[in-house]
Motif scaffolding. Structure first.
Motif, PDB file in Angstrom:
ATOM      1  N   LEU A  44      17.916 -24.763 -73.840  1.00  0.00           N
ATOM      2  CA  LEU A  44      18.849 -24.991 -72.734  1.00  0.00           C
ATOM      3  C   LEU A  44      19.989 -23.979 -72.769  1.00  0.00           C
ATOM      4  CD1 LEU A  44      19.688 -26.619 -70.310  1.00  0.00           C
ATOM      5  CD2 LEU A  44      20.801 -28.260 -71.829  1.00  0.00           C
ATOM      6  N   LEU A  45      20.460 -23.642 -73.965  1.00  0.00           N
ATOM      7  CA  LEU A  45      21.508 -22.631 -74.096  1.00  0.00           C
ATOM      8  C   LEU A  45      21.066 -21.314 -73.464  1.00  0.00           C
ATOM      9  CD1 LEU A  45      24.212 -21.648 -75.452  1.00  0.00           C
ATOM     10  CD2 LEU A  45      22.807 -21.018 -77.421  1.00  0.00           C
ATOM     11  N   LEU A  46      19.840 -20.899 -73.759  1.00  0.00           N
ATOM     12  CA  LEU A  46      19.316 -19.629 -73.239  1.00  0.00           C
ATOM     13  C   LEU A  46      19.022 -19.712 -71.749  1.00  0.00           C
ATOM     14  CD1 LEU A  46      16.969 -18.911 -76.263  1.00  0.00           C
ATOM     15  CD2 LEU A  46      18.975 -17.554 -75.637  1.00  0.00           C
ATOM     16  N   ALA A  47      18.503 -20.852 -71.304  1.00  0.00           N
ATOM     17  CA  ALA A  47      18.221 -21.020 -69.877  1.00  0.00           C
ATOM     18  C   ALA A  47      19.510 -20.953 -69.062  1.00  0.00           C
ATOM     19  CB  ALA A  47      17.503 -22.343 -69.636  1.00  0.00           C
ATOM     20  N   ASP A  48      20.554 -21.610 -69.556  1.00  0.00           N
ATOM     21  CA  ASP A  48      21.841 -21.582 -68.862  1.00  0.00           C
ATOM     22  C   ASP A  48      22.406 -20.166 -68.850  1.00  0.00           C
ATOM     23  OD1 ASP A  48      24.076 -23.315 -67.690  1.00  0.00           O
ATOM     24  OD2 ASP A  48      25.144 -22.209 -69.246  1.00  0.00           O
ATOM     25  N   ALA A  49      22.278 -19.464 -69.978  1.00  0.00           N
ATOM     26  CA  ALA A  49      22.772 -18.086 -70.056  1.00  0.00           C
ATOM     27  C   ALA A  49      22.026 -17.180 -69.088  1.00  0.00           C
ATOM     28  CB  ALA A  49      22.644 -17.560 -71.479  1.00  0.00           C
ATOM     29  N   SER A  50      20.697 -17.383 -68.955  1.00  0.00           N
ATOM     30  CA  SER A  50      19.908 -16.527 -68.064  1.00  0.00           C
ATOM     31  C   SER A  50      20.271 -16.741 -66.600  1.00  0.00           C
ATOM     32  CB  SER A  50      18.413 -16.790 -68.270  1.00  0.00           C
ATOM     33  OG  SER A  50      18.047 -18.075 -67.797  1.00  0.00           O
ATOM     34  N   GLY A  76      23.335 -17.110 -65.655  1.00  0.00           N
ATOM     35  CA  GLY A  76      24.701 -16.632 -65.506  1.00  0.00           C
ATOM     36  C   GLY A  76      25.714 -17.402 -66.316  1.00  0.00           C
ATOM     37  N   GLY A  77      25.297 -18.552 -66.885  1.00  0.00           N
ATOM     38  CA  GLY A  77      26.203 -19.358 -67.696  1.00  0.00           C
ATOM     39  C   GLY A  77      27.050 -20.291 -66.857  1.00  0.00           C
ATOM     40  N   GLY A  78      27.346 -21.477 -67.399  1.00  0.00           N
ATOM     41  CA  GLY A  78      28.180 -22.425 -66.686  1.00  0.00           C
ATOM     42  C   GLY A  78      27.453 -23.200 -65.611  1.00  0.00           C
ATOM     43  N   VAL A  79      26.123 -23.131 -65.571  1.00  0.00           N
ATOM     44  CA  VAL A  79      25.347 -23.850 -64.557  1.00  0.00           C
ATOM     45  C   VAL A  79      25.095 -25.289 -65.012  1.00  0.00           C
ATOM     46  CG1 VAL A  79      23.189 -23.919 -63.256  1.00  0.00           C
ATOM     47  CG2 VAL A  79      24.265 -21.718 -63.783  1.00  0.00           C
ATOM     48  N   VAL A  80      24.616 -25.452 -66.222  1.00  0.00           N
ATOM     49  CA  VAL A  80      24.407 -26.775 -66.800  1.00  0.00           C
ATOM     50  C   VAL A  80      25.441 -27.031 -67.895  1.00  0.00           C
ATOM     51  CG1 VAL A  80      22.799 -28.285 -68.008  1.00  0.00           C
ATOM     52  CG2 VAL A  80      21.937 -26.689 -66.287  1.00  0.00           C
ATOM     53  N   ALA A  85      14.451 -16.833 -77.521  1.00  0.00           N
ATOM     54  CA  ALA A  85      14.882 -16.015 -76.393  1.00  0.00           C
ATOM     55  C   ALA A  85      13.724 -15.219 -75.806  1.00  0.00           C
ATOM     56  CB  ALA A  85      16.010 -15.081 -76.823  1.00  0.00           C
ATOM     57  N   VAL A  86      12.859 -14.686 -76.657  1.00  0.00           N
ATOM     58  CA  VAL A  86      11.683 -13.972 -76.155  1.00  0.00           C
ATOM     59  C   VAL A  86      10.855 -14.899 -75.275  1.00  0.00           C
ATOM     60  CG1 VAL A  86       9.470 -12.956 -76.823  1.00  0.00           C
ATOM     61  CG2 VAL A  86      11.549 -12.272 -78.011  1.00  0.00           C
TER      62      VAL A  86
END
Length: 710
Positions: free
Chosen positions: A243-249, A251-255, A276-277
């Motif tokens: 979830l950390l990586l998905a949110d970062a991808s 743009g961040g701050g989405v979830v 991440a890969v």
């Protein structure tokens, strides 16, 4: 800089915890870790990411620390205490991320409540999950004909099903709806007492495209938004790397809270690069893509009366027809491809170093352009439906239903677009290539093809989506060094590009030379000769383990086949003491092991890689760890093979650059199952003669704890 007030608060709270926590033992390494984290978080960025000062600090990496904290240090207490104090002091959120569910549950159910209770800190916390773990009530009511969806015609009601739902499926969905409406179920998939079938769950959850957001009639009871609202109010958010990586991808701050307003503690950080890969990989099926294109065409025809311009719809449908035709031609080409027709179970077609043959390169370029164009056109149609909702208030329900379905198909097309963007991408050295491969799938009489692509390194993506945006971050785990260095982790995560990232290896609180010993039996068989090596293990195990002694042993294998062959080849009496991974659920297996030890009996666990990490068997539960074979990972997957090809093309040696360093980490983790507390004792035996015969063996041995050699 760390203020005097913050220093005093940390010192006072640590003393208070030392007095109040049962069985607390002050550890110098824990205090050092706490101080390192506090100083790193004191360098948290405050300015806009566009500021030159921030860019300089991002490039320096001063706001990021990598801390290896061996077992027994008390990492979670250190990073939770330092993180909470600094987050409260600096007006930021603390985000704690782990790779495993077990650690998340430990943090939420044990560590955080205990720490808050005894420190008397006024801190709130919550567990963050992805949208896909939550029910979408709007979709559920569509499926069951309840609430506002009751008036939908049957064909619309089940438009998102691949088939008409069976009676048993409808009955189960109605049970879910009744329990949810009665507030006897939260809508969290993990809270339902039984496993919900993946295929069924996908029909009643949602993604960011299909969600109606504020327009949804069920917005007030939506489990995902209720959970997200909680995240905005709490001080500490516990999440997972995915979830950390998905949110970062995105743009961040989405979830999750915005990166610039958060302090990050990334535990189990040795998993981050591979996670991440996987996050940035993409794949889709040719036949399923064609099916979704047809469904989208039908959906747009139903939406036509609510869209202001038929020309826009026709243009979108033209794009979809062109995509459908291109996929049909590709399917025909692949069906005639020799590598897929000359064998019943063909291996994936892997394109060396990500280079497509000329014909496929043209197809990839066309597909990338058309799929990107389709996403823009569908977005335009979605925005038009929003406007139509204002102009047709009596048809809000129908328009919202169409919007939800349009969002769902957009999620499918987004995956297709991601695949072809990767497939069409061509990079020049020294940038790592994209791994690209095609796999044949046979289902009944249908022949399908899976198109897959993935970066072989997450360094660039992590740098752009995470490290350049975070306020401050600490990466930690019990094992982060490989062959005694942090180089592999820094390279794989992109942190090696930053000059001032601080790397700290904390000392272990254990006296390994007194508590444990290392034994390398004089093995004759080469582990590459699996049959001979297995036979020798069967012969030597009874000499290493006394099944009459009431202690526990753990034997770790790199191969399931070898594990089962050894178990089958041991004397019959061993079955009374042997517990083999896979024959019982893990929790049941460990419970039986503990019961045997408590009853004064011997117990031997046979396990694979997953038992070499995170397994905690203190005291008499494990006094002997036996490692059958060095844990070398062979690059037999397309991503690993492409990485090996790239390293070779650069004049490197994939085995020495990747396999040996990764094996070092795994070996240290496996050895780490032996000593879990200051009172533990025992022996590690490694049944692989390459440690003594090969040059890299000395490197692997040097990276192990300083056990007494026998």
């Amino acid at each position: 800089m760390l203020s005097d007030t913050e220093k005093q608060a940390l010192q006072d709270l640590y003393r208070l915890l030392a007095q109040r926590l049962p069985h607390f033992r002050p550890r110098a390494a824990q205090r050092q870790m706490l101080a390192e984290i506090a100083h790193t978080f004191a360098l948290a960025r405050e300015a806009s990411t566009d500021s030159p000062a921030v860019v300089d600090r991002v490039n320096s990496g001063r706001h990021i620390a990598v801390i290896e904290g061996p077992t027994g240090v008390g990492k979670s207490l250190a990073y939770l205490l330092a993180g909470m104090v600094m987050a409260l002091s600096r007006g930021k959120k603390l985000i704690v991320s782990s790779a495993t569910v077990a650690l998340q549950e430990q943090l939420v159910n044990r560590d955080l409540p205990t720490l808050i209770e005894h420190s008397e800190l006024d801190v709130s916390y919550a567990l963050a999950k992805g949208r896909g773990r939550y029910l979408c009530p709007y979709r559920l009511y569509q499926m069951t004909g309840q609430d506002t969806a009751a008036d939908l015609p049957f064909d619309r009601q089940f438009a998102i099903w691949d088939h008409k739902p069976l009676q048993g499926e409808l009955s189960f969905l109605r049970l879910l709806a009744e329990q949810f409406q009665a507030q006897q179920w939260s809508g969290d998939r993990d809270d339902w007492p039984e496993v919900i079938d993946d295929r069924l769950w996908q029909k009643i959850t949602n993604d960011r495209h299909g969600c109606l957001k504020s327009r949804c009639p069920q917005r007030q009871q939506c489990p995902f938004y209720l959970a997200r609202d909680v995240l905005e109010k709490v001080d500490v958010v516990v999440t997972n790397h995915d979830l950390l990586l998905a949110d970062a991808s995105m743009g961040g701050g989405v979830v999750l809270p915005a990166p610039s307003q958060s302090l990050y503690c990334i535990d189990e950080a040795h998993h981050l690069a591979k996670k991440a890969v996987g996050q940035f990989a993409a794949e889709h099926s040719l036949l399923q893509a064609q099916s979704w294109l047809k469904k989208t065409t039908e959906l747009l025809n139903r939406c036509l009366s609510f869209l202001p311009s038929a020309d826009a719809v026709l243009l979108t449908q033209d794009t979809m027809q062109a995509l459908h035709d291109e996929l049909s031609q590709l399917h025909a080409i692949l069906q005639n491809e020799a590598r897929f027709t000359e064998t019943d179970n063909p291996a994936p077609w892997l394109f060396e170093q990500g280079l497509l043959p000329e014909g496929l390169a043209v197809v990839a370029g066309n597909m990338a352009l058309m799929s990107a164009s389709l996403m823009k056109q569908l977005t335009t149609c979605g925005e038009a439906l929003l406007e139509a909702r204002k102009q047709h208030p009596d048809d809000e329900l129908t328009i919202d239903h169409y919007s939800s379905e349009l969002g769902m198909v957009m999620g499918q097309h987004e995956r297709m677009a991601a695949v072809w963007q990767h497939m069409a991408q061509h990079v020049e050295p020294p940038i790592p290539p994209i791994a690209k491969w095609i796999t044949q799938k046979r289902e009944a009489k249908k022949v399908d093809f899976m198109i897959s692509a993935s970066p072989i390194s997450a360094a660039s993506a992590l740098s752009q989506t995470l490290w350049q945006k975070v306020s401050a971050a600490v990466l930690t785990s019990a094992t982060l060094r490989s062959l005694g260095k942090f180089d592999l982790l820094l390279q794989q995560t992109g942190l090696g590009w930053l000059d001032d990232v601080r790397c700290v290896a904390l000392p272990s609180p254990f006296d390994f030379a007194q508590q444990g010993e290392l034994y390398l039996p004089p093995m004759q068989a080469n582990p590459r000769d699996s049959a001979a090596h297995t036979a020798e293990i069967i012969s030597i195990l009874p000499t290493l383990i006394d099944t009459a002694e009431a202690v526990g042993s753990l034997v770790l294998f790199s191969s399931r086949r070898q594990m089962l062959d050894v178990a089958a080849g041991l004397p019959p009496a061993w079955r009374d003491v042997l517990l083999v991974q896979g024959e019982l659920p893990k929790a049941v297996l460990l419970a039986q092991h503990q019961q045997r030890i408590a009853a004064g009996q011997a117990s031997v666990i046979f396990g694979l890689d997953s038992f070499a990490e995170g397994l905690d068997l203190p005291g008499e539960q494990c006094v002997h760890v036996i490692i059958a074979k060095l844990p070398f990972a062979m690059p037999d997957d397309p991503v690993g093979q492409t990485l090996a090809q790239w390293i070779t093309a650069r004049g490197g040696n994939p085995f020495l650059e990747i396999s040996v360093p990764e094996a070092s980490i795994k070996l240290v983790q496996a050895v780490g199952r032996l000593i879990r507390t200051e009172r533990d004792y025992g022996r590690v035996s490694i049944l692989d003669n390459r440690l003594l015969k090969q040059a890299y063996g000395r490197q692997l041995l040097a990276a192990l704890p300083p056990f007494r050699r026998i």
